[in-house]
Design an enzyme around this catalytic site. Sequence first.
Site, short mmCIF file in Angstrom:
data_model
loop_
_atom_site.label_atom_id
_atom_site.label_comp_id
_atom_site.label_asym_id
_atom_site.label_seq_id
_atom_site.Cartn_x
_atom_site.Cartn_y
_atom_site.Cartn_z
N LYS A 111 0.82 -1.21 0.00
CA LYS A 111 0.00 0.00 0.00
C LYS A 111 0.85 1.26 0.00
CE LYS A 111 -4.35 -1.56 2.04
NZ LYS A 111 -5.27 -1.47 3.17
N LYS A 194 -4.95 -9.53 -7.80
CA LYS A 194 -6.16 -9.83 -7.03
C LYS A 194 -7.33 -8.98 -7.52
CE LYS A 194 -6.69 -8.36 -2.79
NZ LYS A 194 -6.81 -8.11 -1.34
N LYS A 197 -11.70 -3.99 -4.97
CA LYS A 197 -12.64 -2.89 -5.16
C LYS A 197 -11.91 -1.59 -5.46
CE LYS A 197 -13.40 -3.24 -0.16
NZ LYS A 197 -14.34 -3.67 0.83
#
Length: 332
Positions: A111, A194, A197
Site C-alpha cells: 500500500k 487480485k 474494489k
Amino acid sequence: MNRIFSGIQPSGNLQLGNYLGAIRNWARMQYDYECIYCVVDLHAITVPQDPRELRTATREVAAGVIAGGVDPTRCIIFNQSQVSAHAELTWIFNCVARLGWLNRMTQFKEKAGKDREGQSVGLYTYPVLQAADILAYKATDVPVGEDQKQHIELSRDIAQAFNSMFGVDFFPLPEPRIQAEAARIMSLRDGTKKMSKSDPSDYSRINMTDGPDDIALKIKRAKTDPHSLPETPEDLEERPEALNLVTIFAALSERTVEDVITEFAGKGFGEFKVALTDLAVTTLGPIGDEMQRLMTAPDEVDAILRAGAEKANAIAEPILREAQQIVGFHRL
Ligand code: AMP
Ligand code: TRP
C-alpha cells in the site's frame, strides 16, 4: 468454545472476491458458531477518506454483508468505531508489538509503495488494530481470504507476547480460516492481480450490485487465452486468466475445479463464458437485488448496526477491563 470474528473495510464497491472469499463463508459459519462481523471504519481512515462517502460506504458494506446471507438475528454486525474497546486495546497492543514485526508486513509495503515516509502512522499500525479487533472478543477463528493470513499470524504473535509479558493465559491464539477454493479471486483483466474494489478498471471485477447486463459484458470482455479448456487442473497452472474463470465457476457452483474441468474439457472459452454468465447471474442476482433494497432503507441498516454495536460492546468491554487490570492500570 469457538468464537468467530472477521472484518471488512467500508471502501466502495463490494466485489465477487469479497463475497466468495469472505462474506459467503461468514454466512456459512453462523449456523455452528457465535459470529461477530465488523465493518472496519477505523481501518478505513488509515488512508484519506471523504467523511460523507465513508458514512455511505459503511452502510453499503453492511447492506452487502446482510444481503450476502449474514443474518443479523444470528450474528453480531456492527461498525468498529462504535465500540471503543477496539481503539483502547490497540494502544496496549502498540506497546506489545515490535517494530520488527510490523516491518515485515507485506500489505503495508504494497500500500505504501515508494512513499513510505508519506503514509499515516495508522497505516503502519493497521495490523495491530486488526489484532485488537479479534482479541477484544477473544475470538478463536478468523475467516479471511489468503491476503490476510500474515495479519492473523501477527495477531497470534501479539496474543502470545501479551500472555508471556504478563505471565497470564488470557488471550487465545486465533486461527485464520481460509476457504481454499476461493482464497484468491483474481482480476478479470489480469490473472496475476487480485480482484479488488480499488482497481481503477471496473471491468476488472464483478461488483455485488452489478445487474445481469454488466455481469454478461464483464465476463465477455474478461481476458483469456486462445486455447480451449484442458483436461486437468495442472494444465491451467501457466494460464492464470483461464484458471481464474474456472475457479470462479467452481466457487459459484460449489464444485471443485477438477469437476468443472471434467465437464468443459476441450470446449472453447466462448461457450464456457456463456455458462459462467448464467451461473453468475442466477447466483449473484438475488444478492445484488437485496443489497440494492437495503441501500434504499438506511434506517433498517442503521438499526441493525446500532443493536450490533450494543451487543459487541457487552462482550468487548469486560475483556478490555480485564486486559487493563493485567497491564496494571489503576482503576478508580
Ligand atoms: P477488503 O476488501 O480488503 O476489506 O477484504 C475483505 C475480505 O474479503 C477479506 O477477508 C479479504 O481477504 C477478502 N477478499 C478481498 N478480495 C478478495 C479476492 N480477490 N479473493 C478472495 N478474497 C478476497
Ligand atoms: N484487514 C482486513 C482486510 O483488509 C479487514 C479486517 C480488519 C479484519 N479487522 C479484521 C479481518 C479482523 C479479520 C479480522 O480485509
